[in-house]
Design an enzyme around this catalytic site. Structure first.
Site, short mmCIF file in Angstrom:
data_model
loop_
_atom_site.label_atom_id
_atom_site.label_comp_id
_atom_site.label_asym_id
_atom_site.label_seq_id
_atom_site.Cartn_x
_atom_site.Cartn_y
_atom_site.Cartn_z
N PHE A 8 9.35 -3.81 0.98
CA PHE A 8 8.19 -3.75 0.67
C PHE A 8 6.85 -4.24 1.57
O PHE A 8 7.21 -6.19 1.52
CB PHE A 8 7.89 -3.35 -0.68
N ASP A 9 5.69 -4.13 1.87
CA ASP A 9 4.90 -4.93 2.34
C ASP A 9 3.97 -5.60 1.17
O ASP A 9 4.30 -5.05 -0.38
CB ASP A 9 3.48 -3.70 2.60
N ALA A 10 3.07 -6.57 1.09
CA ALA A 10 3.07 -7.04 -0.47
C ALA A 10 1.07 -6.64 -0.08
O ALA A 10 1.02 -5.13 -0.73
CB ALA A 10 2.81 -8.87 -0.37
N VAL A 178 8.65 0.30 3.49
CA VAL A 178 7.29 0.88 3.21
C VAL A 178 6.20 -0.28 3.48
O VAL A 178 5.97 -1.24 2.65
CB VAL A 178 7.71 1.14 1.89
N ASP A 180 1.25 0.13 4.41
CA ASP A 180 0.32 0.83 4.53
C ASP A 180 -0.14 0.01 5.91
O ASP A 180 -1.38 1.27 6.25
CB ASP A 180 -0.42 0.51 3.49
#
Length: 228
Positions: A8-10, A178, A180
């Site tokens: 996961f991106d933060a 995952v 944005d």
């Protein structure tokens, strides 16, 4: 396909960086008697994003980025203050701003125990540790991979290679990225040969030249992808 390792991106994937950025910047400007509103913080965000894109491309350094964005910002808005001091105050204030994207905790609680969860982020190490560690997400994650500590940044293959090397029994075929950001998260995952999921809450058009595996507008769409 079932995914067992989720990278996961933060910021603006699980952590609400937009809110943190807005509050931190306004705190610093108002302490100097300067105005701050949505238009100003969005202007700063655009400047900041340009400098981070330069870092992704290897065209600037972290030390330069930290001050240069505020030099450009103060020049853009004719703010009479020292960009270096403003940068230092912003850094310290941002460390205290820790907010989650709606649904982030519920998502990670649902995946925890079924998948191995990791954070992959290009942010500053102290800022990211302070903000992430203050959230209820922290106990759910195996490790946080911060580019500043690793010496390489997303989207480079070297970054994703270092992440893969650090994860026990890493298997690229059951790993999902995952995030944005198309330029750092998604392009980086594609370059590394990993499946990607673009978190796209605003419903932007997907680039036709990027082979994105999944596109979601809400975090609650992700569990069905993971266990598909």
């Amino acid at each position: 396909m079932s995914y067992r390792t989720i990278l996961f991106d933060a910021d603006n994937t699980l952590l609400d960086f937009t809110r943190s950025e807005h509050e931190a910047l306004c705190d610093c400007l108002r302490a100097r008697g300067l105005p701050c509103d949505k238009a100003i913080t969005e202007g700063y965000a655009a400047i900041n994003d340009r400098h981070w894109k330069l870092l992704e491309q290897g065209l600037t350094t972290r030390d330069r980025l930290r001050v240069a964005r505020f030099e450009d910002f103060c020049r853009e808005y004719s703010f009479d203050c020292d960009p270096r001091h403003l940068a230092d105050d912003y850094f310290d204030t941002l460390c205290t701003k820790s907010y989650l994207i709606n649904g982030a905790l519920e998502l990670c609680e649902r995946l925890h125990g079924h998948c191995r969860l990791y954070i992959i982020t290009n942010g500053n190490a102290k800022v990211q540790h302070d903000r992430f560690d203050a959230t209820p997400l922290a106990p759910l994650f195996e490790e946080v991979f911060i580019s500043e500590e690793m010496g390489v940044s997303k989207p480079s293959s070297a970054y994703f290679g270092a992440v893969a090397a650090a994860i026990p029994d890493f298997n690229p075929t059951d790993t999902l990225v995952v995030g944005d950001s198309l330029t750092s998260d998604i392009q980086g995952g594609i370059n590394a040969g990993l499946a990607t999921c673009w978190y796209n809450p605003r419903g932007k058009s997907a680039p036709t030249d990027m082979k994105i595996n999944y596109i979601v507008r809400s975090l609650d769409e992700i569990p069905s992808i993971v266990s598909n």
